[in-house]
Write an enzyme that holds these catalytic residues in place. Sequence first.
Site: not given
Length: 167
Positions: A124, A142
């Site tokens: 991330d 995502d």
Amino acid sequence: MTRPTHPNALIWLLLSIAIIALDQATKAWVLTSLPEYIPVPVIHGFWNWYRSYNTGAAFSFLSDAGGWQMWLFIALALGISGLLTFWLSRTPRREWRSALPYALIIGGGIGNVIDRFLHGHVVDFIQWYVGSHYWPSFNLADSAIVAGAIGIGLLSLFDSKHSPKTP
């Protein structure tokens, strides 16, 4: 050999492939360019690049489960991607309102599966915040999954084919 009169929406898998490629390219950039766990401001007071890792799912769900969750999330992502691909094969090409969200979810899901296979976790790097309130870090995969889920939700709410009929 006869051509089908209504081509299916499998062509939308090209969008999934593009999402996977862009997701993996951005993560490769992150892994070679950003320091771990140190914010790099993009827009002061709102947006940082922030390299972090997630062994769980959304909001780090099951991130401390001991490792078995990786296989659960891989199986779920592959199963859902397989189901959505099957649905794309049954969806007429002209029905982009269905095909687009399916393709987004497939691309995002497979992008994160690749991370789990390669690294044992998801990379991330996008961090949004206001003041001292931080949204959990996320990535392009995502974002594609969330956009696809919103698209499916909107379709189910507003598509006339799925609306209740009035007498």
